[in-house]
Design an enzyme around this catalytic site. Structure first.
Site, PDB file in Angstrom:
ATOM      1  N   ARG A 205       0.813  -1.215   0.000  1.00  0.00           N
ATOM      2  CA  ARG A 205       0.000   0.000   0.000  1.00  0.00           C
ATOM      3  C   ARG A 205       0.846   1.264   0.000  1.00  0.00           C
ATOM      4  NH1 ARG A 205      -3.379   2.892  -0.486  1.00  0.00           N
ATOM      5  NH2 ARG A 205      -4.854   3.156   1.204  1.00  0.00           N
TER       6      ARG A 205
ATOM      7  N   TYR B 271     -24.525   2.514  -0.217  1.00  0.00           N
ATOM      8  CA  TYR B 271     -23.379   3.303  -0.681  1.00  0.00           C
ATOM      9  C   TYR B 271     -23.759   4.137  -1.908  1.00  0.00           C
ATOM     10  CZ  TYR B 271     -20.015   1.045   2.426  1.00  0.00           C
ATOM     11  OH  TYR B 271     -19.323   0.621   3.530  1.00  0.00           O
TER      12      TYR B 271
HETATM   13  O1  1CP Z   1      -5.646  -0.157   2.288  1.00  0.00           O
HETATM   14  C1  1CP Z   1      -6.752   0.393   2.529  1.00  0.00           C
HETATM   15  O2  1CP Z   1      -6.864   1.611   2.755  1.00  0.00           O
HETATM   16  C2  1CP Z   1      -7.894  -0.455   2.433  1.00  0.00           C
HETATM   17  C3  1CP Z   1      -8.878  -0.919   3.235  1.00  0.00           C
HETATM   18  C4  1CP Z   1      -9.719  -1.826   2.329  1.00  0.00           C
HETATM   19  C5  1CP Z   1      -9.456  -3.170   1.978  1.00  0.00           C
HETATM   20  C6  1CP Z   1      -8.291  -4.033   2.425  1.00  0.00           C
HETATM   21  C7  1CP Z   1     -10.895  -1.442   1.650  1.00  0.00           C
HETATM   22  C8  1CP Z   1     -11.522  -0.095   1.655  1.00  0.00           C
HETATM   23  N1  1CP Z   1     -11.349  -2.525   0.920  1.00  0.00           N
HETATM   24  C9  1CP Z   1     -10.492  -3.612   1.090  1.00  0.00           C
HETATM   25  C10 1CP Z   1     -10.638  -4.947   0.465  1.00  0.00           C
HETATM   26  C11 1CP Z   1     -11.856  -5.720   0.810  1.00  0.00           C
HETATM   27  N2  1CP Z   1     -13.108  -5.154   1.026  1.00  0.00           N
HETATM   28  C12 1CP Z   1     -11.998  -7.134   0.885  1.00  0.00           C
HETATM   29  C13 1CP Z   1     -10.919  -8.168   0.569  1.00  0.00           C
HETATM   30  C14 1CP Z   1      -9.976  -8.390   1.719  1.00  0.00           C
HETATM   31  C15 1CP Z   1     -10.350  -9.437   2.702  1.00  0.00           C
HETATM   32  O3  1CP Z   1     -11.482  -9.528   3.180  1.00  0.00           O
HETATM   33  O4  1CP Z   1      -9.463 -10.218   3.056  1.00  0.00           O
HETATM   34  C16 1CP Z   1     -13.330  -7.407   1.225  1.00  0.00           C
HETATM   35  C17 1CP Z   1     -13.967  -8.765   1.468  1.00  0.00           C
HETATM   36  C18 1CP Z   1     -13.999  -6.159   1.296  1.00  0.00           C
HETATM   37  C19 1CP Z   1     -15.432  -6.039   1.535  1.00  0.00           C
HETATM   38  C20 1CP Z   1     -16.024  -4.737   1.919  1.00  0.00           C
HETATM   39  N3  1CP Z   1     -15.670  -3.477   1.492  1.00  0.00           N
HETATM   40  C21 1CP Z   1     -17.157  -4.603   2.762  1.00  0.00           C
HETATM   41  C22 1CP Z   1     -17.916  -5.778   3.328  1.00  0.00           C
HETATM   42  C23 1CP Z   1     -17.222  -6.339   4.507  1.00  0.00           C
HETATM   43  C24 1CP Z   1     -17.284  -5.522   5.765  1.00  0.00           C
HETATM   44  O5  1CP Z   1     -16.226  -5.353   6.377  1.00  0.00           O
HETATM   45  O6  1CP Z   1     -18.384  -5.104   6.139  1.00  0.00           O
HETATM   46  C25 1CP Z   1     -17.442  -3.245   2.865  1.00  0.00           C
HETATM   47  C26 1CP Z   1     -18.562  -2.611   3.673  1.00  0.00           C
HETATM   48  C27 1CP Z   1     -16.516  -2.530   2.066  1.00  0.00           C
HETATM   49  C28 1CP Z   1     -16.451  -1.074   1.824  1.00  0.00           C
HETATM   50  C29 1CP Z   1     -15.146  -0.534   2.234  1.00  0.00           C
HETATM   51  N4  1CP Z   1     -14.009  -0.665   1.491  1.00  0.00           N
HETATM   52  C30 1CP Z   1     -12.929  -0.091   2.140  1.00  0.00           C
HETATM   53  C31 1CP Z   1     -13.432   0.431   3.383  1.00  0.00           C
HETATM   54  C32 1CP Z   1     -12.615   1.165   4.399  1.00  0.00           C
HETATM   55  C33 1CP Z   1     -14.808   0.113   3.433  1.00  0.00           C
HETATM   56  C34 1CP Z   1     -15.768   0.392   4.595  1.00  0.00           C
HETATM   57  C35 1CP Z   1     -16.139   1.828   4.613  1.00  0.00           C
HETATM   58  C36 1CP Z   1     -17.327   2.121   5.495  1.00  0.00           C
HETATM   59  O7  1CP Z   1     -17.179   2.076   6.733  1.00  0.00           O
HETATM   60  O8  1CP Z   1     -18.405   2.383   4.948  1.00  0.00           O
END
Ligand code: 1CP
Length: 342
Positions: A35, A146
């Site tokens: 990252r 979203y």
């Molecule tokens: O490096 C960073 O800044 C990233 C953080 C990050 C990551 C690692 C985001 C931003 N997305 C991801 C990948 C991701 N997202 C995965 C694959 C990794 C793994 O699970 O091992 C998966 C399954 C998701 C799924 C996801 N994205 C969800 C559903 C799961 C959950 O935790 O509820 C949701 C709601 C998101 C949206 C999202 N993407 C990223 C963030 C920070 C968010 C949440 C934002 C919010 O609070 O609304």
């Protein structure tokens, strides 16, 4: 066969399988090193990098991998313009503002809009033939939230206002998102994903009546459309402990529950091990607790599962960035040691 896939079908396993939601991510030094070089969207859109990140949790000893992607990716080909703002999370450049915006929304060909995800699936399968790969997508409600709010939300004001004031527009939005999600998951399985999970992370914001009326029928259609794929289907939600019996109407192999409900009680309300497998449900914050407290919490989940076939150990929601990877590794070992058939 694999422990994870066997448990999804409620077949006995040599030990309880374990994997973690958000197991590939910011709590890992290897992920943070990548990252530092690339922004998140670049990492998600470059199959070589996404494959590498998907494989990182292998070092923890987990029983399944989850594709490195994000539930918000389909919003890009839908024309909403996605950015990840450091420190703020996801932001959409063109969120849905009017009933006309919703009327104009159209499904898109998956290979064109999200071909890079399918490429990642193929790459992971080629690199790791032994561990099962879980594909995933956001559930229609969570995606809609979203698309309407333009990012994360506290009260889901725009979402609920649309649901209450314009049920026809809401229904059209859910139909388009259900259609896209079904086609996307089908494409992931065709590319090699061996199970699929649908993330309904924020649906617990609704009342039971609203869930039944405006969400459940769309989920029922979504999962029925996935039945022919012959891979385990997992429905994950949080905050839904108040209406778990309603989830019995979903045609799924596994239901994933959060930590706000006792696992044995949830399982009974869902129809028990005769009907469905259960995934969960350690509080992700327990990973930040002292080691012996964590161990006790892990054993509490296992005690409630009672060694019955059809339990997949996981968290109740995703791993938090402040988590120590060693704590995660310990949980994997404890779950395996405690459940290993002798
Ligand atoms: O490096 C960073 O800044 C990233 C953080 C990050 C990551 C690692 C985001 C931003 N997305 C991801 C990948 C991701 N997202 C995965 C694959 C990794 C793994 O699970 O091992 C998966 C399954 C998701 C799924 C996801 N994205 C969800 C559903 C799961 C959950 O935790 O509820 C949701 C709601 C998101 C949206 C999202 N993407 C990223 C963030 C920070 C968010 C949440 C934002 C919010 O609070 O609304």
């Amino acid at each position: 066969m694999s422990r994870f896939l066997d448990a999804c079908y409620r077949r006995p396993t040599d030990a309880t399988p374990v994997w973690f939601m958000r197991q590939a991510g910011r709590y890992q030094p290897e992920y943070r090193a990548l990252r530092a070089k690339y922004d998140l969207l670049t990492m998600l859109r470059t199959p070589e990098i996404a494959v590498q990140v998907t494989l990182l949790p292998k070092a923890l000893g987990v029983d399944a991998l989850i594709l490195f992607a994000d539930i918000l990716l389909p919003l890009v080909p839908l024309g909403l313009g996605l950015r990840f703002v450091p420190g703020k999370g996801p932001l959409l450049e063109r969120s849905l503002r009017t009933v006309d915006d919703i009327a104009r929304l159209q499904p898109f060909p998956i290979e064109e809009g999200l071909g890079f995800v399918l490429e990642t699936v193929r790459g992971v399968r080629a690199a790791e033939p032994d561990l099962p790969l879980i594909g995933f997508a956001g559930a229609p409600f969570t995606l809609a939230s979203y698309a309407l709010e333009g990012g994360g939300s506290r009260h889901y004001q725009r979402t609920k206002t649309l649901m209450y004031a314009h049920p026809d527009a809401w229904d059209r939005l859910m139909r388009v998102l259900t259609e896209v999600t079904a086609a996307y998951l089908q494409a992931q399985v065709q590319a090699g994903a061996q199970a699929v999970q649908v993330f309904d992370s924020w649906v617990g914001a609704l009342s039971p009546a609203m869930y039944r009326r405006a969400v459940l029928p769309h989920l029922q259609r979504l999962f029925s459309r996935l039945a022919d794929l012959r891979v385990p289907r997992i429905y994950f939600s949080t905050g839904t402990a108040g209406w778990l019996p309603d989830l019995r109407s979903l045609d799924v192999e596994v239901i994933s529950v959060d930590w706000r409900v006792d696992l044995d009680r949830a399982w009974a309300q869902l129809g028990g091990p005769e009907r469905v497998a259960i995934q969960g449900n350690l509080d992700p914050l327990a990973l930040l607790a002292p080691r012996d407290v964590l161990r006790e919490q892990v054993h509490e989940v296992l005690r409630r599962a009672g060694g019955r076939p059809g339990h997949i150990f996981n968290l109740g929601h995703g791993i938090l960035p402040d988590t120590d990877p060693d704590q995660v590794r310990r949980v994997v070992d404890w779950v395996h040691e405690a459940t290993l058939a002798v």
